[in-house]
Each structure stands twice: as structure tokens, then as C-alpha cells.
Design a protein around this motif. Structure first.
Motif, PDB file in Angstrom:
ATOM      1  N   VAL A 163      26.400  25.691  -9.137  1.00 17.85           N
ATOM      2  CA  VAL A 163      25.182  24.915  -8.915  1.00 17.85           C
ATOM      3  C   VAL A 163      25.509  23.466  -8.606  1.00 17.85           C
ATOM      4  CG1 VAL A 163      22.957  24.221  -9.885  1.00 17.85           C
ATOM      5  CG2 VAL A 163      23.925  26.441 -10.468  1.00 17.85           C
ATOM      6  N   GLY A 164      26.425  22.896  -9.352  1.00 18.33           N
ATOM      7  CA  GLY A 164      26.781  21.498  -9.155  1.00 18.33           C
ATOM      8  C   GLY A 164      27.632  21.256  -7.927  1.00 18.33           C
ATOM      9  N   ASN A 165      27.845  22.286  -7.140  1.00 14.71           N
ATOM     10  CA  ASN A 165      28.572  22.156  -5.871  1.00 14.71           C
ATOM     11  C   ASN A 165      27.808  22.939  -4.818  1.00 14.71           C
ATOM     12  OD1 ASN A 165      29.459  24.967  -6.205  1.00 14.71           O
ATOM     13  ND2 ASN A 165      30.807  24.134  -7.778  1.00 14.71           N
ATOM     14  N   GLU A 166      28.419  23.244  -3.702  1.00 15.47           N
ATOM     15  CA  GLU A 166      27.703  23.893  -2.613  1.00 15.47           C
ATOM     16  C   GLU A 166      27.815  25.410  -2.621  1.00 15.47           C
ATOM     17  OE1 GLU A 166      31.076  23.660   0.891  1.00 15.47           O
ATOM     18  OE2 GLU A 166      29.801  21.914   0.563  1.00 15.47           O
ATOM     19  N   PHE A 167      28.450  25.999  -3.625  1.00 14.68           N
ATOM     20  CA  PHE A 167      28.765  27.424  -3.589  1.00 14.68           C
ATOM     21  C   PHE A 167      27.508  28.298  -3.569  1.00 14.68           C
ATOM     22  CE2 PHE A 167      30.387  31.276  -6.060  1.00 14.68           C
ATOM     23  CZ  PHE A 167      30.856  31.893  -4.928  1.00 14.68           C
ATOM     24  N   PHE A 168      26.660  28.204  -4.598  1.00 11.99           N
ATOM     25  CA  PHE A 168      25.484  29.057  -4.665  1.00 11.99           C
ATOM     26  C   PHE A 168      24.499  28.794  -3.524  1.00 11.99           C
ATOM     27  CE2 PHE A 168      25.890  29.849  -9.536  1.00 11.99           C
ATOM     28  CZ  PHE A 168      26.924  30.736  -9.282  1.00 11.99           C
ATOM     29  N   PRO A 169      24.167  27.522  -3.190  1.00 10.78           N
ATOM     30  CA  PRO A 169      23.248  27.305  -2.055  1.00 10.78           C
ATOM     31  C   PRO A 169      23.737  27.920  -0.751  1.00 10.78           C
ATOM     32  CG  PRO A 169      23.461  25.296  -3.341  1.00 10.78           C
ATOM     33  CD  PRO A 169      24.473  26.257  -3.881  1.00 10.78           C
ATOM     34  N   MET A 170      25.049  27.868  -0.517  1.00  8.23           N
ATOM     35  CA  MET A 170      25.581  28.456   0.703  1.00  8.23           C
ATOM     36  C   MET A 170      25.364  29.969   0.738  1.00  8.23           C
ATOM     37  SD  MET A 170      26.767  26.156   2.646  1.00  8.23           S
ATOM     38  CE  MET A 170      27.615  24.599   2.805  1.00  8.23           C
ATOM     39  N   ILE A 171      25.609  30.623  -0.375  1.00  5.32           N
ATOM     40  CA  ILE A 171      25.422  32.078  -0.417  1.00  5.32           C
ATOM     41  C   ILE A 171      23.942  32.431  -0.250  1.00  5.32           C
ATOM     42  CG2 ILE A 171      25.661  34.134  -1.861  1.00  5.32           C
ATOM     43  CD1 ILE A 171      28.173  32.965  -3.021  1.00  5.32           C
ATOM     44  N   ILE A 172      23.068  31.623  -0.868  1.00  2.00           N
ATOM     45  CA  ILE A 172      21.631  31.847  -0.688  1.00  2.00           C
ATOM     46  C   ILE A 172      21.267  31.761   0.798  1.00  2.00           C
ATOM     47  CG2 ILE A 172      19.336  30.918  -1.154  1.00  2.00           C
ATOM     48  CD1 ILE A 172      20.444  32.283  -3.560  1.00  2.00           C
ATOM     49  N   PHE A 173      21.847  30.786   1.497  1.00  4.69           N
ATOM     50  CA  PHE A 173      21.559  30.644   2.923  1.00  4.69           C
ATOM     51  C   PHE A 173      22.054  31.858   3.714  1.00  4.69           C
ATOM     52  CE2 PHE A 173      19.595  26.674   2.784  1.00  4.69           C
ATOM     53  CZ  PHE A 173      19.261  26.262   4.069  1.00  4.69           C
ATOM     54  N   MET A 174      23.187  32.420   3.313  1.00  4.73           N
ATOM     55  CA  MET A 174      23.641  33.652   3.972  1.00  4.73           C
ATOM     56  C   MET A 174      22.596  34.756   3.808  1.00  4.73           C
ATOM     57  SD  MET A 174      27.646  33.931   2.892  1.00  4.73           S
ATOM     58  CE  MET A 174      28.766  32.543   3.043  1.00  4.73           C
ATOM     59  N   GLY A 175      22.098  34.901   2.589  1.00  7.10           N
ATOM     60  CA  GLY A 175      21.088  35.927   2.331  1.00  7.10           C
ATOM     61  C   GLY A 175      19.810  35.685   3.101  1.00  7.10           C
ATOM     62  N   ILE A 176      19.378  34.408   3.179  1.00  7.59           N
ATOM     63  CA  ILE A 176      18.166  34.084   3.935  1.00  7.59           C
ATOM     64  C   ILE A 176      18.361  34.427   5.409  1.00  7.59           C
ATOM     65  CG2 ILE A 176      16.698  32.192   4.731  1.00  7.59           C
ATOM     66  CD1 ILE A 176      17.169  30.834   2.031  1.00  7.59           C
ATOM     67  N   GLY A 177      19.550  34.094   5.943  1.00 10.20           N
ATOM     68  CA  GLY A 177      19.830  34.432   7.333  1.00 10.20           C
ATOM     69  C   GLY A 177      19.783  35.917   7.586  1.00 10.20           C
ATOM     70  N   ALA A 178      20.315  36.691   6.631  1.00  9.38           N
ATOM     71  CA  ALA A 178      20.322  38.143   6.792  1.00  9.38           C
ATOM     72  C   ALA A 178      18.923  38.742   6.709  1.00  9.38           C
ATOM     73  CB  ALA A 178      21.225  38.784   5.735  1.00  9.38           C
ATOM     74  N   MET A 179      17.993  38.048   6.062  1.00  9.81           N
ATOM     75  CA  MET A 179      16.629  38.555   5.928  1.00  9.81           C
ATOM     76  C   MET A 179      15.687  38.017   6.997  1.00  9.81           C
ATOM     77  SD  MET A 179      15.953  38.604   1.801  1.00  9.81           S
ATOM     78  CE  MET A 179      16.244  36.854   1.570  1.00  9.81           C
ATOM     79  N   THR A 180      16.140  37.069   7.821  1.00 11.21           N
ATOM     80  CA  THR A 180      15.259  36.370   8.759  1.00 11.21           C
ATOM     81  C   THR A 180      15.330  36.964  10.152  1.00 11.21           C
ATOM     82  OG1 THR A 180      15.515  34.295   7.520  1.00 11.21           O
ATOM     83  CG2 THR A 180      14.694  34.132   9.777  1.00 11.21           C
ATOM     84  N   ASP A 181      14.160  37.128  10.741  1.00 12.57           N
ATOM     85  CA  ASP A 181      14.057  37.552  12.130  1.00 12.57           C
ATOM     86  C   ASP A 181      13.673  36.329  12.962  1.00 12.57           C
ATOM     87  OD1 ASP A 181      13.659  38.744  14.558  1.00 12.57           O
ATOM     88  OD2 ASP A 181      11.872  39.897  13.965  1.00 12.57           O
ATOM     89  N   PHE A 182      14.585  35.876  13.807  1.00  8.14           N
ATOM     90  CA  PHE A 182      14.317  34.714  14.652  1.00  8.14           C
ATOM     91  C   PHE A 182      13.614  35.100  15.955  1.00  8.14           C
ATOM     92  CE2 PHE A 182      17.779  32.927  12.044  1.00  8.14           C
ATOM     93  CZ  PHE A 182      17.202  31.720  11.687  1.00  8.14           C
ATOM     94  N   GLY A 183      13.205  36.355  16.079  1.00  6.24           N
ATOM     95  CA  GLY A 183      12.538  36.818  17.284  1.00  6.24           C
ATOM     96  C   GLY A 183      11.309  36.002  17.665  1.00  6.24           C
ATOM     97  N   PRO A 184      10.379  35.701  16.721  1.00  3.60           N
ATOM     98  CA  PRO A 184       9.200  34.911  17.086  1.00  3.60           C
ATOM     99  C   PRO A 184       9.551  33.524  17.630  1.00  3.60           C
ATOM    100  CG  PRO A 184       8.841  36.020  14.998  1.00  3.60           C
ATOM    101  CD  PRO A 184      10.285  36.234  15.349  1.00  3.60           C
ATOM    102  N   LEU A 185      10.595  32.907  17.094  1.00  5.53           N
ATOM    103  CA  LEU A 185      11.006  31.599  17.587  1.00  5.53           C
ATOM    104  C   LEU A 185      11.615  31.717  18.985  1.00  5.53           C
ATOM    105  CD1 LEU A 185      11.534  28.580  17.213  1.00  5.53           C
ATOM    106  CD2 LEU A 185      13.650  29.175  16.012  1.00  5.53           C
ATOM    107  N   ILE A 186      12.407  32.757  19.215  1.00  9.35           N
ATOM    108  CA  ILE A 186      13.014  32.957  20.531  1.00  9.35           C
ATOM    109  C   ILE A 186      11.932  33.255  21.570  1.00  9.35           C
ATOM    110  CG2 ILE A 186      14.631  34.381  21.848  1.00  9.35           C
ATOM    111  CD1 ILE A 186      16.108  34.926  19.201  1.00  9.35           C
ATOM    112  N   ALA A 187      10.930  34.041  21.161  1.00 14.20           N
ATOM    113  CA  ALA A 187       9.865  34.414  22.085  1.00 14.20           C
ATOM    114  C   ALA A 187       8.973  33.228  22.452  1.00 14.20           C
ATOM    115  CB  ALA A 187       9.023  35.533  21.480  1.00 14.20           C
ATOM    116  N   ASN A 188       8.823  32.279  21.560  1.00 10.48           N
ATOM    117  CA  ASN A 188       7.955  31.124  21.810  1.00 10.48           C
ATOM    118  C   ASN A 188       8.683  29.861  21.355  1.00 10.48           C
ATOM    119  OD1 ASN A 188       5.818  29.488  22.439  1.00 10.48           O
ATOM    120  ND2 ASN A 188       4.404  30.365  20.932  1.00 10.48           N
ATOM    121  N   PRO A 189       9.654  29.372  22.114  1.00 14.24           N
ATOM    122  CA  PRO A 189      10.510  28.265  21.669  1.00 14.24           C
ATOM    123  C   PRO A 189       9.771  26.971  21.364  1.00 14.24           C
ATOM    124  CG  PRO A 189      11.424  29.346  23.615  1.00 14.24           C
ATOM    125  CD  PRO A 189      10.042  29.866  23.441  1.00 14.24           C
TER     126      PRO A 189
END
Length: 464
Positions: A163-189
Motif C-alpha cells: 500500500v505504501g508503494n506502487e505495488f497494489f495500485p498497479m495490480i488493481i490497474f491490471m485488473g481494471i484493464g482486463a475488465m474494461t471494454d474500450f470499444g465505446p471510446l474507440i467507436a466514438n473518440p
């Protein structure tokens, strides 16, 4: 030979006889060995006579004697009730100033912990995060438990480990990326502009906190101001990431504020959305998004990550982890890794991250005027971010042939997918057939990228 199927009882009896015989031989040989006899004689010579024992248990002569009254007093003084009433310790504020922490303050923090648990469990406000944060708050304020103390306290190990470093936030971001569909943003930039507009809440609050230093009793340096202003992005991992780098002593307060406002999106945003839009604007229907090809979805994370490396390298770690998780999702050849990031990995890390945040909820860090200012300014940042997205959407409609519903502008904050759902809900209240969810996901996911970029800019300027 015995038949193991017909004579199981005889086999068990024979085994028991052998074991008992071996044990008897061992005891007899030990008892009659010269070494054992000498040790027994020495022990007898050292023991006092039965008339001189005076209640002292053998092998405990080096321990202090405790009378019944002392025993009862020690028991009473080590209860939580006694500690909450009379305990007093010397500590330091986040700014390094001496402070006295009283037992009732720890009791108050325990109550705060239970309140956080209640909001998560009973009111369903971000339960996956608030429930562990609440229990972490309770754990760290239990008298005599030392769960948050260095070096062996469990909560201290969790905090120092990730927590006091970047380890856990980075892993959370990996998980968020894996759950995110960027299709709507690509379709309407063009909806990316709305995600960028929400960052006005971050930088506007940064300017406001700087001006607040002219008020009596307010003293935030620019690093602390950055850690508070980033709350406007409504992105918990990014808030923790930048606070750990620029102002670790504020981490608990800003993290709890960020996650609380993320949980309160359905309550905070609708009044702002309705106040800044007309009924006609809320009734605008948007065309269905075009289909996005597989190649576009695979190329998008690679392109965004490459641009961040060349243009904003200080934000590249956050954006890189986000895009790494999304590439794992979209490439289609490592489905096991994608499912792990989306489920087990992010769930496990979320538990530890939340407990670690809760471990910082101690009286010396939380019960001070600065914490109240952080909560107020964090709410202001979130409100400004919501309003900025709405107003920029209205401004864009002045030039667009195909109008966009301004309600999706409020989804520019990073609370994925909560903010997009709120945009959709408010739109359905005006027109039950107007579904805005997929349109709102464009600014919503672009807001995640925008907040990471804002954090990178702050770290690049003030991180040295």
C-alpha cells in the motif's frame, strides 16, 4: 500370511501390540540410563522441600510472584474498556507535531470503522472496498493488539508490502484493464474530450487548495494539495498511488474520501446533472455506436501505451498496467490470465489494499482539522469534475451536427462503471427508451486514462 480382507481386526491388534512394546522399551531404557539417573538426582537436590515451596510452581522460580489482587488488577487493566477510558499515548501528527492520543479517540475510530462497514454491507456503498477498509480501521485501533505496529504487526506488513508503494495500485490497474471494454471510446473518440474535461475538477481543486493556505489554520504544501485534488478523478487506486509518492501521511484520509465519493456517485451526481441540463438536453437520443473490429481493440492498448511512453513517461506505469490488462483481455490467446486478472488476482489484492488503507485510520492521522479540509475539498473536486464534463458536453453541442446527450459528460470521472450507470439512469427517468449506458462508457473509460495522465503530470512536476 494374514488375509488383509478377512482379518483386518487381527492386523490392527498386532500393530498396537508392536507400538506398545516399542514404547515400553524406550521408556525403560531412558529411565535406567546413567544420564537419566544423574539428571533425576540433580533435580531432586535443587527442589526445596514441600514445606518451602510457598506456592511457587517448579521451573517458574525466575518469574515474579503475582498475588491474587495483582492478578485481578492486571486482568482489569488489560481490558479494552479500561484502555478506552484511561489510556493515553504520545504520538505525532502527519506534520510531525507532538500529539496526545487518548483511549476515547481510539474508541471513536473503532466506531468509525463500524460505520464504514455498515455503509458497505447495509447500504451497498462500494462493499468490496469499504468493508475491508472498515475492518482494517477497527483492527488497528484495538488496544494492546499492535496489529498496525512495526515490524511484525499484520496490518503494518500489508501496508509496507503493497500500500505504501506502487505495488497494489498497479495490480488493481491490471485488473481494471482486463475488465474494461474500450470499444465505446474507440467507436466514438470525441467522447474522450469529456473524460479530459473531468480533470478540471482535479486541477481546479489544486488551485483552490493553494489559495486556501491563506486561511488561518490551513497549511498544505503543493505535494499534499496534489494528493487531495486527485480525489476529483474518483479513482481510488490512482489516489493511493499519488498519495504514496507525494504525501504518504495523507494516504488514509484521501483514500477513504476517494472511495467514499465513488460509492456516493448515485447520490452526489444526479442533482448536479439535473441542475446543469435542461429537459430537452436530457431527452437527446444518440445514434447506435458502430461495431468495433478485433484489430482495433487489440491495437488500442498498444498505441495508448506507446504514446504515454513518449509523451508522459511519469504516467506510463499506471497507463501501462491498465493497457497490459486490456491487451491480455483483447488478444484472445491467454484467456486464463485474463480471467485471473479479472477475478482472483484483483479480488485478493483488493482485500489487502483495503485492509492496508484502513490500517492508517488512527486518531493521530484522522482526528485533526486537516482531515476535515481534505474531505470537504475532495467533495468539491468531485463536484467540479462532474460539472465540467456536463458543461463541456453542452459546449460541444454548439458545433456538432449529431448532438450528444450532456448527461454522458458526468461519466467523465473515473468511477467505472458506476458513473456510466448513473448517466443511463437519469436519462431513463426522462425517457424510458433512451439507453445511454454504452455511450457513457466512452467518457467513463477515457476518464480513467485522463486521471492517470493527471497523476503523471503531478508526479513529473512535484515528485522530485
Amino acid at each position: 500370511m494374514l488375509n488383509t480382507k478377512k482379518d483386518p481386526g487381527r492386523i490392527v491388534k498386532m500393530c498396537l501390540i508392536v507400538l506398545i512394546g516399542a514404547f515400553a522399551v524406550s521408556v525403560v531404557s531412558s529411565a535406567f540410563s546413567p544420564g537419566a539417573q544423574a539428571q533425576t538426582a540433580a533435580s531432586k537436590s535443587e527442589l526445596p522441600s514441600i514445606h518451602n515451596l510457598n506456592g511457587i510452581i517448579p521451573n517458574s522460580t525466575d518469574l515474579p510472584r503475582v498475588s491474587l489482587s495483582t492478578f485481578m488488577r492486571n486482568i482489569a487493566e488489560t481490558t479494552g474498556i479500561f484502555a478506552f477510558i484511561t489510556d493515553k499515548t504520545e504520538s505525532e501528527t502527519p506534520a510531525g507535531e507532538p500529539i496526545t492520543v487518548f483511549g476515547w479517540q481510539e474508541l471513536l475510530m473503532v466506531a468509525v470503522g463500524f460505520l464504514i462497514v455498515y455503509l458497505g454491507a447495509a447500504k451497498n456503498f462500494e462493499p468490496l472496498l469499504l468493508i475491508p477498509i472498515g475492518f482494517g480501521t477497527i483492527f488497528v485501533n484495538i488496544p494492546f493488539a499492535a496489529m498496525g505496529e512495526a515490524p511484525h504487526g499484520m496490518l503494518n506488513i500489508i501496508y509496507e508490502g503493497g500500500v505504501g508503494n506502487e505495488f497494489f495500485p498497479m495490480i488493481i490497474f491490471m485488473g481494471i484493464g482486463a475488465m474494461t471494454d474500450f470499444g465505446p471510446l474507440i467507436a466514438n473518440p470525441k467522447t474522450a474530450i469529456l473524460g479530459a474535461a473531468a480533470q478540471f475538477g482535479v486541477f481546479g481543486t489544486l488551485f483552490g487548495i493553494s489559495l486556501a493556505n491563506y486561511l488561518p489554520g490551513v497549511a498544505f504544501n503543493l505535494k499534499e494539495a496534489c494528493s487531495v485534488a486527485i480525489i476529483g478523478g474518483a479513482d481510488g487506486p490512482t489516489t493511493i498511488y499519488i498519495a504514496a509518492k507525494l504525501a504518504p501521511h495523507l494516504l488514509a484520509t484521501v483514500a477513504v474520501a476517494a472511495y467514499s465519493y465513488m460509492a456516493l456517485v448515485p447520490i452526489i451526481q444526479p442533482p448536479i446533472m439535473k441542475a446543469l441540463t435542461t429537459k430537452e438536453e436530457r431527452l437527446i437520443r444518440m445514434k447506435q455506436l458502430r461495431p468495433v473490429s478485433k484489430v482495433e481493440k487489440i491495437a488500442f492498448p498498444l498505441v495508448v501505451f506507446t504514446l504515454s511512453i513518449f509523451l508522459i513517461p511519469s504516467a506510463a506505469p499506471l497507463i501501462g498496467c491498465l493497457m497490459f490488462g486490456n491487451f491480455i483481455r483483447e488478444c484472445g490467446v491467454v484467456e486464463r490470465l485474463s480471467k485471473t486478472m479479472q477475478n482472483e488476482l484483483i479480488n485478493i489484492v483488493s482485500i489487502f489494499l483495503s485492509l492496508g488503507v484502513g490500517s492508517q485510520m488512527t486518531p493521530d492521522r484522522f482526528l485533526n482539522p486537516s482531515s476535515l479540509i481534505i474531505v470537504v475539498m475532495g467533495l468539491a473536486a468531485f463536484a467540479i469534475a462532474t460539472a465540467s464534463g456536463l458543461l463541456v458536453a453542452k459546449f460541444m453541442n454548439l458545433f456538432l451536427k449529431e448532438k450528444i446527450n450532456p448527461l454522458i459528460g458526468s461519466a467523465g470521472v473515473s468511477a467505472v462503471p458506476m458513473a456510466a450507470r448513473v448517466s443511463n439512469k437519469v436519462g431513463l427517468e426522462e425517457d424510458p427508451g433512451n439507453f445511454l449506458l454504452m455511450h457513457a462508457m466512452g467518457p467513463n473509460v477515457s476518464g480513467v486514462i485522463g486521471t492517470a495522465i493527471a497523476a503523471g503530470v503531478m508526479i513529473a512536476v512535484y515528485g522530485g
